[in-house]
Design a protein around this motif. Structure first.
Motif, PDB file in Angstrom:
ATOM      1  N   THR A   4       0.665  -1.328   0.000  1.00 39.13           N
ATOM      2  CA  THR A   4       0.000   0.000   0.000  1.00 39.13           C
ATOM      3  C   THR A   4       0.692   1.382   0.000  1.00 39.13           C
ATOM      4  O   THR A   4       1.621   1.467  -0.641  1.00 39.13           O
ATOM      5  CB  THR A   4      -0.935  -0.009   1.145  1.00 39.13           C
ATOM      6  N   PRO A 225      -5.053  -5.351  -8.841  1.00 40.23           N
ATOM      7  CA  PRO A 225      -5.933  -4.422  -8.101  1.00 40.23           C
ATOM      8  C   PRO A 225      -6.605  -5.045  -6.875  1.00 40.23           C
ATOM      9  O   PRO A 225      -6.992  -4.327  -5.959  1.00 40.23           O
ATOM     10  CB  PRO A 225      -6.979  -4.019  -9.150  1.00 40.23           C
ATOM     11  N   ASN A 226      -6.737  -6.370  -6.856  1.00 33.13           N
ATOM     12  CA  ASN A 226      -7.377  -7.029  -5.713  1.00 33.13           C
ATOM     13  C   ASN A 226      -6.466  -7.124  -4.498  1.00 33.13           C
ATOM     14  O   ASN A 226      -6.929  -7.391  -3.393  1.00 33.13           O
ATOM     15  CB  ASN A 226      -7.808  -8.454  -6.092  1.00 33.13           C
ATOM     16  N   SER A 229      -3.772  -1.477  -2.503  1.00 28.70           N
ATOM     17  CA  SER A 229      -4.758  -0.484  -2.088  1.00 28.70           C
ATOM     18  C   SER A 229      -5.357   0.197  -3.320  1.00 28.70           C
ATOM     19  O   SER A 229      -4.675   0.392  -4.334  1.00 28.70           O
ATOM     20  CB  SER A 229      -4.118   0.573  -1.191  1.00 28.70           C
ATOM     21  N   ALA A 230      -6.630   0.551  -3.224  1.00 26.98           N
ATOM     22  CA  ALA A 230      -7.324   1.182  -4.346  1.00 26.98           C
ATOM     23  C   ALA A 230      -6.586   2.438  -4.814  1.00 26.98           C
ATOM     24  O   ALA A 230      -6.517   2.736  -6.008  1.00 26.98           O
ATOM     25  CB  ALA A 230      -8.760   1.506  -3.947  1.00 26.98           C
ATOM     26  N   GLU A 231      -6.025   3.163  -3.856  1.00 31.13           N
ATOM     27  CA  GLU A 231      -5.306   4.398  -4.181  1.00 31.13           C
ATOM     28  C   GLU A 231      -4.073   4.107  -5.040  1.00 31.13           C
ATOM     29  O   GLU A 231      -3.715   4.878  -5.933  1.00 31.13           O
ATOM     30  CB  GLU A 231      -4.882   5.100  -2.877  1.00 31.13           C
ATOM     31  N   LYS A 234      -5.132   3.555  -8.817  1.00 31.86           N
ATOM     32  CA  LYS A 234      -6.119   4.491  -9.356  1.00 31.86           C
ATOM     33  C   LYS A 234      -5.755   4.881 -10.792  1.00 31.86           C
ATOM     34  O   LYS A 234      -4.613   5.230 -11.077  1.00 31.86           O
ATOM     35  CB  LYS A 234      -6.135   5.737  -8.480  1.00 31.86           C
ATOM     36  N   GLY A 548     -10.897  -0.641   0.936  1.00 31.52           N
ATOM     37  CA  GLY A 548     -11.022  -0.585  -0.520  1.00 31.52           C
ATOM     38  C   GLY A 548     -11.495  -1.899  -1.112  1.00 31.52           C
ATOM     39  O   GLY A 548     -11.511  -2.067  -2.332  1.00 31.52           O
ATOM     40  N   GLY A 550     -10.036  -4.881  -0.575  1.00 33.93           N
ATOM     41  CA  GLY A 550      -8.894  -5.733  -0.887  1.00 33.93           C
ATOM     42  C   GLY A 550      -9.010  -7.143  -0.349  1.00 33.93           C
ATOM     43  O   GLY A 550      -9.803  -7.415   0.556  1.00 33.93           O
ATOM     44  N   GLY A 557     -15.646  -3.062   1.263  1.00 35.52           N
ATOM     45  CA  GLY A 557     -15.495  -1.892   0.396  1.00 35.52           C
ATOM     46  C   GLY A 557     -16.781  -1.110   0.213  1.00 35.52           C
ATOM     47  O   GLY A 557     -16.791  -0.059  -0.428  1.00 35.52           O
TER      48      GLY A 557
END
Length: 598
Positions: A4, A225-226, A229-231, A234, A548, A550, A557
């Motif tokens: 992350t 992506p799984n 972190s979503a950030e 992005k 997110g 994850g 999420g």
């Protein structure tokens, strides 16, 4: 391997530190590829039709510059009599020596890697956004690597900085020196910008010497992506590994490059944990299972070898290509404990690899060789910069707080620390979840680094939680809490469960005699002894990775009323400081919140 974003921690701590911040493996025989005439080379010396090309490779270094400790610093070796023994391995001072020795007498030598060079790194590298590891890889003469999921821990902009150089946007230059970036290309063929559709870094790279050309295509797992972190991901799209490799193999062939190696940050699990297990031996079956098998069976025969990673396993297996011909697939464990030495026999008449002449083996990075002086100098420099932070005591423990088992003492401690932090910003917080993959080690009681027994330093805590997630608060219904617990053992996690670590007061039964979601007994889920009400709203703390969605926890999420909190390591440190002392050390948690039925 999990996620992350790390910059907040380093910035804050460096400021506080007053002045600190101013593929045996590609093993058995390989058959002819689509362009080779099928003849087995009769000689492999450097003149004439055939030219031996040495390919040295490794994967999943994760910033382990110093020799990794405990089981992370050992490999299992199969003995001639069928028994096994463990060998201490790893450390870039030794890796450099082994690679340099291996290159001697090989005029045509390439060094490649298969991702996760950085991320989830020990403090000496992670504290400085892995600049020390990039410097070390430059010193190791790495020629090329694919990206892995951890290369996205701090986002695409930070990855671009590692490639191109420049000082960190918030932390600036360390020790007054501008960071030069990687001397080698990071390849990201299947990672594209959502807006432009173009790869964010080079998709491939060609090594050339005296008319010999070998192309490298680099990809990370489509599922990145799984597990990031979503950030961190992005604006990025992660494409299918096979489609991407096949596309760029055609492009390389059009350019006259017929010898092609794929660097793939995805892997499998061998039937044996011994690094020198022969998974092509009679009776071994396929010898390997996992996602890499289907990838290998579908990647175009134009690709001559697959260097893989991600699973931290050691293997060297032939898997048939789509033409039915065996092709080598290798992985060199993790943390710099092994490297693979492969001989690719290049046919100057066809420009292709004579796959029937490929030989390969995994080798241990033993610690019985001389240390490379330049790596010792590099480690000494960065250790001196990190020392004031690493040695700062955070708290005291009464015994080893381990990180093993369905529910671990370390998991209990971290979940409780996150709940305590959450309640400090919102007294209504009810419970906390922690993902098991985000806990990288336990806390040991015995003294290390010069402090007394039972002392937990910042450096030790960092080893446990190196990701710099934030502790977030979300609203979830009781039904969502139960669904999230069921997602531990169903859906994406059914085959390989990911058991969340839970804060005190939350209890439930995990019935392993059942299958799928039914393994979490819904009416057993209780908070402080009272059954969770599916219709009620609960305030739940978790790290930003879980928030997110994850690790297959899609339900987490979907939380509402999100509050983004502070750094998770800071939460752990504050909790230990508040709840322990030399006279009253923190007791080892009992790990008795989940009742497991087998």
């Amino acid at each position: 391997m999990p996620p992350t974003i790390r910059s907040r921690r380093t910035h804050r701590l460096l400021a506080a530190a007053a002045g600190l911040a101013t593929v045996g493996a590609l093993a058995a025989a390989m058959p002819a590829s689509a362009h080779q005439d099928g003849a087995t080379p009769s000689h492999h010396h450097g003149s004439g039709r055939y030219q031996d090309v040495q390919l040295l490779s490794f994967n999943d270094l994760h910033g382990n510059l110093e020799p990794p400790t405990g089981s992370s610093g050992r490999v299992t070796e199969l003995q001639a009599d069928g028994t096994t023994k463990t060998v201490d391995a790893g450390g870039v001072e030794y890796l450099a020596t082994h690679l340099r020795d291996a290159r001697k007498g090989n005029k045509y030598s390439i060094t490649a890697a298969a991702g996760d060079m950085v991320g989830a790194s020990p403090l000496i590298s992670g504290l400085f956004h892995d600049e020390p590891t990039i410097e070390a890889l430059n010193g190791l003469d790495l020629d090329v690597t694919s990206v892995g999921n951890h290369e996205f821990d701090e986002g695409a902009k930070e990855l671009a900085r590692l490639q191109k150089g420049g000082c960190h946007p918030t932390d600036g230059c360390y020790d007054g020196k501008k960071f030069k970036g990687a001397d080698f290309p990071y390849l990201a063929a299947n990672v594209t910008d959502e807006k432009t559709g173009r790869p964010i870094l080079k998709p491939y790279w060609v090594w050339k010497k005296n008319g010999v050309k070998v192309g490298f295509i680099g990809v990370t797992l489509e599922g990145t992506p799984n597990i990031v972190s979503a950030e961190g991901v992005k604006g990025l799209k992660f494409g299918d590994e096979v489609e991407t490799i096949n596309k760029y193999a055609k492009e390389l062939q059009r350019q006259g490059v017929k010898s092609i190696v794929a660097l793939i940050h995805e892997g499998g699990s061998p039937a044996s944990t011994a690094y020198n297990y022969d998974c092509d031996s009679p009776g071994a079956g396929d010898g390997i299972s996992g996602p890499i098998v289907d990838i290998a069976k579908n990647v175009t025969p134009a690709v001559d070898a697959l260097i893989t990673g991600h699973t931290h396993q050691a293997y060297a297996c032939t898997i048939p290509d789509p033409a039915g011909r065996p092709r080598m697939v290798t992985s060199a464990s993790s943390f710099g404990r092994l490297y693979t030495d492969t001989t690719l026999t290049y046919d100057r008449w066809t420009g292709d690899i004579a796959r029937t002449a490929v030989k390969s083996a995994n080798h241990v990075v033993t610690r019985d060789v001389a240390k490379a002086a330049d790596m010792t100098t590099l480690i000494t420099r960065w250790k001196a910069l990190s020392a004031p932070i690493a040695s700062r005591p955070l708290g005291y423990i009464a015994g080893d707080i381990g990180n093993t088992g369905t529910e671990s003492p370390a998991g209990d401690l971290i979940a409780d620390a996150q709940l305590a932090y959450a309640r400090s910003v919102d007294p209504e917080a009810d419970l906390a979840f922690m993902n098991p993959g985000g806990i990288r080690a336990g806390l040991t009681y015995a003294a290390g680094g010069g402090e007394g027994d039972g002392v937990v330093t910042y450096g030790e805590a960092y080893t446990v939680q190196p990701f710099a997630n934030t502790v977030n608060l979300v609203d979830l219904t009781g039904a969502q809490v139960i669904t999230a617990l069921q997602q531990q053992v169903s859906g994406a996690n059914e085959a390989s469960p990911k058991i969340l670590q839970i804060s005190k007061g939350l209890t439930y039964t995990l019935d392993l005699t059942k299958t799928g979601a039914a393994r979490v007994v819904a009416d057993s889920v209780k908070l402080d002894g009272t059954a969770i009400d599916p219709a009620a709203t609960y305030r739940v703390a978790m790290n930003s990775f879980l928030a997110g969605g994850g690790d297959g926890f899609a339900e987490l999420g979907k939380g509402g009323n999100v509050r983004v909190g502070e750094d998770d390591l800071a939460a752990l440190g504050a909790y230990l400081t508040a709840n322990s002392s030399t006279t009253a050390p923190y007791p080892v948690p009992a790990a008795d919140r989940i009742t497991v039925v087998k």
